[in-house]
Scaffold this motif. Structure first.
Motif, PDB file in Angstrom:
ATOM      1  N   GLY A  38     -32.223 -12.507  39.000  1.00  0.00           N
ATOM      2  CA  GLY A  38     -32.471 -13.015  37.661  1.00  0.00           C
ATOM      3  C   GLY A  38     -33.299 -14.286  37.684  1.00  0.00           C
ATOM      4  N   ILE A  39     -32.992 -15.176  38.634  1.00  0.00           N
ATOM      5  CA  ILE A  39     -33.774 -16.412  38.767  1.00  0.00           C
ATOM      6  C   ILE A  39     -35.228 -16.085  39.093  1.00  0.00           C
ATOM      7  CG2 ILE A  39     -34.096 -18.474  40.188  1.00  0.00           C
ATOM      8  CD1 ILE A  39     -31.082 -18.648  40.456  1.00  0.00           C
ATOM      9  N   ARG A  55     -42.414 -16.626  33.443  1.00  0.00           N
ATOM     10  CA  ARG A  55     -43.016 -17.874  32.976  1.00  0.00           C
ATOM     11  C   ARG A  55     -44.186 -18.338  33.841  1.00  0.00           C
ATOM     12  NH1 ARG A  55     -41.660 -19.513  27.792  1.00  0.00           N
ATOM     13  NH2 ARG A  55     -39.635 -18.566  27.359  1.00  0.00           N
ATOM     14  N   LEU A  56     -44.382 -17.707  34.976  1.00  0.00           N
ATOM     15  CA  LEU A  56     -45.410 -18.156  35.914  1.00  0.00           C
ATOM     16  C   LEU A  56     -46.810 -18.193  35.309  1.00  0.00           C
ATOM     17  CD1 LEU A  56     -46.052 -19.099  38.777  1.00  0.00           C
ATOM     18  CD2 LEU A  56     -46.277 -16.682  39.451  1.00  0.00           C
ATOM     19  N   PRO A  57     -47.247 -17.188  34.514  1.00  0.00           N
ATOM     20  CA  PRO A  57     -48.603 -17.268  33.936  1.00  0.00           C
ATOM     21  C   PRO A  57     -48.809 -18.505  33.068  1.00  0.00           C
ATOM     22  CG  PRO A  57     -47.747 -15.037  33.767  1.00  0.00           C
ATOM     23  CD  PRO A  57     -46.615 -15.883  34.223  1.00  0.00           C
ATOM     24  N   TYR A  58     -47.772 -18.911  32.311  1.00  0.00           N
ATOM     25  CA  TYR A  58     -47.903 -20.101  31.475  1.00  0.00           C
ATOM     26  C   TYR A  58     -48.008 -21.354  32.339  1.00  0.00           C
ATOM     27  CZ  TYR A  58     -46.166 -16.758  28.039  1.00  0.00           C
ATOM     28  OH  TYR A  58     -46.004 -15.653  27.249  1.00  0.00           O
ATOM     29  N   PHE A  59     -47.289 -21.369  33.455  1.00  0.00           N
ATOM     30  CA  PHE A  59     -47.356 -22.504  34.366  1.00  0.00           C
ATOM     31  C   PHE A  59     -48.742 -22.597  35.004  1.00  0.00           C
ATOM     32  CE2 PHE A  59     -46.489 -24.332  38.668  1.00  0.00           C
ATOM     33  CZ  PHE A  59     -46.153 -25.608  38.235  1.00  0.00           C
ATOM     34  N   ILE A  60     -49.298 -21.445  35.399  1.00  0.00           N
ATOM     35  CA  ILE A  60     -50.642 -21.427  35.980  1.00  0.00           C
ATOM     36  C   ILE A  60     -51.678 -21.876  34.949  1.00  0.00           C
ATOM     37  CG2 ILE A  60     -52.428 -19.921  36.937  1.00  0.00           C
ATOM     38  CD1 ILE A  60     -50.213 -18.267  38.210  1.00  0.00           C
ATOM     39  N   GLN A  61     -51.487 -21.439  33.704  1.00  0.00           N
ATOM     40  CA  GLN A  61     -52.402 -21.874  32.641  1.00  0.00           C
ATOM     41  C   GLN A  61     -52.352 -23.383  32.469  1.00  0.00           C
ATOM     42  OE1 GLN A  61     -51.318 -21.137  28.517  1.00  0.00           O
ATOM     43  NE2 GLN A  61     -53.347 -20.275  28.133  1.00  0.00           N
ATOM     44  N   ALA A  62     -51.147 -23.963  32.509  1.00  0.00           N
ATOM     45  CA  ALA A  62     -51.008 -25.409  32.366  1.00  0.00           C
ATOM     46  C   ALA A  62     -51.669 -26.141  33.531  1.00  0.00           C
ATOM     47  CB  ALA A  62     -49.523 -25.779  32.278  1.00  0.00           C
ATOM     48  N   GLN A  88     -39.629 -25.036  31.420  1.00  0.00           N
ATOM     49  CA  GLN A  88     -39.344 -23.738  30.812  1.00  0.00           C
ATOM     50  C   GLN A  88     -39.158 -22.658  31.872  1.00  0.00           C
ATOM     51  OE1 GLN A  88     -42.446 -22.904  27.838  1.00  0.00           O
ATOM     52  NE2 GLN A  88     -40.848 -23.090  26.300  1.00  0.00           N
ATOM     53  N   MET A  89     -39.972 -22.687  32.920  1.00  0.00           N
ATOM     54  CA  MET A  89     -39.845 -21.712  33.989  1.00  0.00           C
ATOM     55  C   MET A  89     -38.488 -21.846  34.679  1.00  0.00           C
ATOM     56  SD  MET A  89     -42.561 -20.800  37.037  1.00  0.00           S
ATOM     57  CE  MET A  89     -42.432 -22.394  37.862  1.00  0.00           C
ATOM     58  N   PHE A  90     -38.079 -23.078  34.938  1.00  0.00           N
ATOM     59  CA  PHE A  90     -36.771 -23.307  35.543  1.00  0.00           C
ATOM     60  C   PHE A  90     -35.650 -22.857  34.620  1.00  0.00           C
ATOM     61  CE2 PHE A  90     -33.087 -26.156  35.653  1.00  0.00           C
ATOM     62  CZ  PHE A  90     -32.607 -25.889  36.928  1.00  0.00           C
ATOM     63  N   GLN A  91     -35.758 -23.186  33.325  1.00  0.00           N
ATOM     64  CA  GLN A  91     -34.706 -22.853  32.372  1.00  0.00           C
ATOM     65  C   GLN A  91     -34.574 -21.347  32.203  1.00  0.00           C
ATOM     66  OE1 GLN A  91     -33.321 -25.830  30.918  1.00  0.00           O
ATOM     67  NE2 GLN A  91     -31.585 -24.487  30.568  1.00  0.00           N
ATOM     68  N   HIS A  92     -35.692 -20.667  32.106  1.00  0.00           N
ATOM     69  CA  HIS A  92     -35.686 -19.213  31.941  1.00  0.00           C
ATOM     70  C   HIS A  92     -35.042 -18.539  33.153  1.00  0.00           C
ATOM     71  CE1 HIS A  92     -38.044 -15.606  30.126  1.00  0.00           C
ATOM     72  NE2 HIS A  92     -36.923 -15.202  30.682  1.00  0.00           N
ATOM     73  N   GLY A  93     -35.445 -18.955  34.347  1.00  0.00           N
ATOM     74  CA  GLY A  93     -34.877 -18.368  35.556  1.00  0.00           C
ATOM     75  C   GLY A  93     -33.397 -18.644  35.689  1.00  0.00           C
ATOM     76  N   LEU A 111     -27.989 -16.620  35.532  1.00  0.00           N
ATOM     77  CA  LEU A 111     -26.595 -16.822  35.149  1.00  0.00           C
ATOM     78  C   LEU A 111     -26.068 -15.637  34.363  1.00  0.00           C
ATOM     79  CD1 LEU A 111     -24.166 -18.753  35.057  1.00  0.00           C
ATOM     80  CD2 LEU A 111     -25.135 -19.726  32.956  1.00  0.00           C
ATOM     81  N   PHE A 112     -26.881 -15.116  33.452  1.00  0.00           N
ATOM     82  CA  PHE A 112     -26.425 -13.969  32.659  1.00  0.00           C
ATOM     83  C   PHE A 112     -26.182 -12.751  33.537  1.00  0.00           C
ATOM     84  CE2 PHE A 112     -27.368  -9.964  30.554  1.00  0.00           C
ATOM     85  CZ  PHE A 112     -26.406  -9.982  29.547  1.00  0.00           C
TER      86      PHE A 112
END
Length: 217
Positions: free
Chosen positions: A35-36, A43-50, A72-77, A82-83
């Motif tokens: 899950g992580i 979220r990786l594409p958004y991080f690469i864009q940033a 956001q990438m950390f939070q999403h993972g 956890l879920f």
């Protein structure tokens, strides 16, 4: 010739592809790990864009967006991991210790996992959770309508069957009509970020002249 007694088979589940799923408690840890990884990958594409914007412009605004994308990438993972861990462990306990099957264990474990992993509606975690929960809710409603047709609750090949061409058109028409009604008459029920897009499309067009966008982020 081996005459040793054959061990009894493990309890079987009704799923056609994974009949023994969630019976190994260690799989909850592997699910947490997966899950992580999956959440971070989304979220990786958004991080690469940033990172690209930071390399091009190198100003404080884009560096702050880079930190935001990383969080956001950390939070999403973390939330997704956890879920998955809670869900798989819950199913394991309910099936092996309480003999709860036939889908009820999915509802119980899914509710508990969603409550704790995606239930925070504040701050950065809340922004991530809103996106995930709304996406999953839409997917769930779509799947539920298909399930109603397969179960015979809704008639097949009718305007209510979203698998048919006419049925999907009805589904699309209802969805857009609902959104536009809320936009026009109950805008406070929609998210501010969503309403900003609706304002651009439907209200700013009332103004003569073309508004030139100044920011594409």
């Amino acid at each position: 010739m081996d005459l040793s007694p054959t061990p009894p088979p493990p309890p079987q589940s009704s799923h056609p592809e994974w009949p023994n799923r969630h019976l190994d408690p260690v799989s909850s840890l592997r699910g947490f790990r997966n899950g992580i990884i999956s959440g971070a990958r989304i979220r990786l594409p958004y991080f690469i864009q940033a990172i690209t914007y930071c390399a091009l412009y190198r100003d404080a605004t884009h560096f702050s967006r880079l930190k935001f994308a990383l969080k956001q990438m950390f939070q999403h993972g973390r939330n997704l991991g956890l879920f998955v861990g809670i869900y798989k462990l819950g199913c394991h306990v309910l099936r092996t210790q309480f003999n709860i099957n036939s889908g009820l264990e999915c509802w119980i474990s899914g509710f508990i996992g969603g409550f704790f992993a995606f239930g925070d509606s504040r701050g950065l975690s809340g922004s991530v959770n809103h996106q995930i929960v709304l996406y999953l809710f839409a997917r769930g409603i779509y799947g539920l309508l298909k399930s109603f047709v397969e179960r015979g609750i809704l008639p097949a090949d009718s305007p209510l069957d979203i698998k048919s061409p006419v049925g999907f058109r009805v589904f699309a028409g209802f969805s857009l009509a609902l959104i536009l009604y809320l936009t026009e008459y109950e805008p406070k029920t929609l998210q501010a970020s969503f309403m900003s897009t609706m304002n651009l499309l439907y209200y700013d067009s009332e103004i003569k002249g073309v508004q030139t966008p100044t920011q594409f982020w």
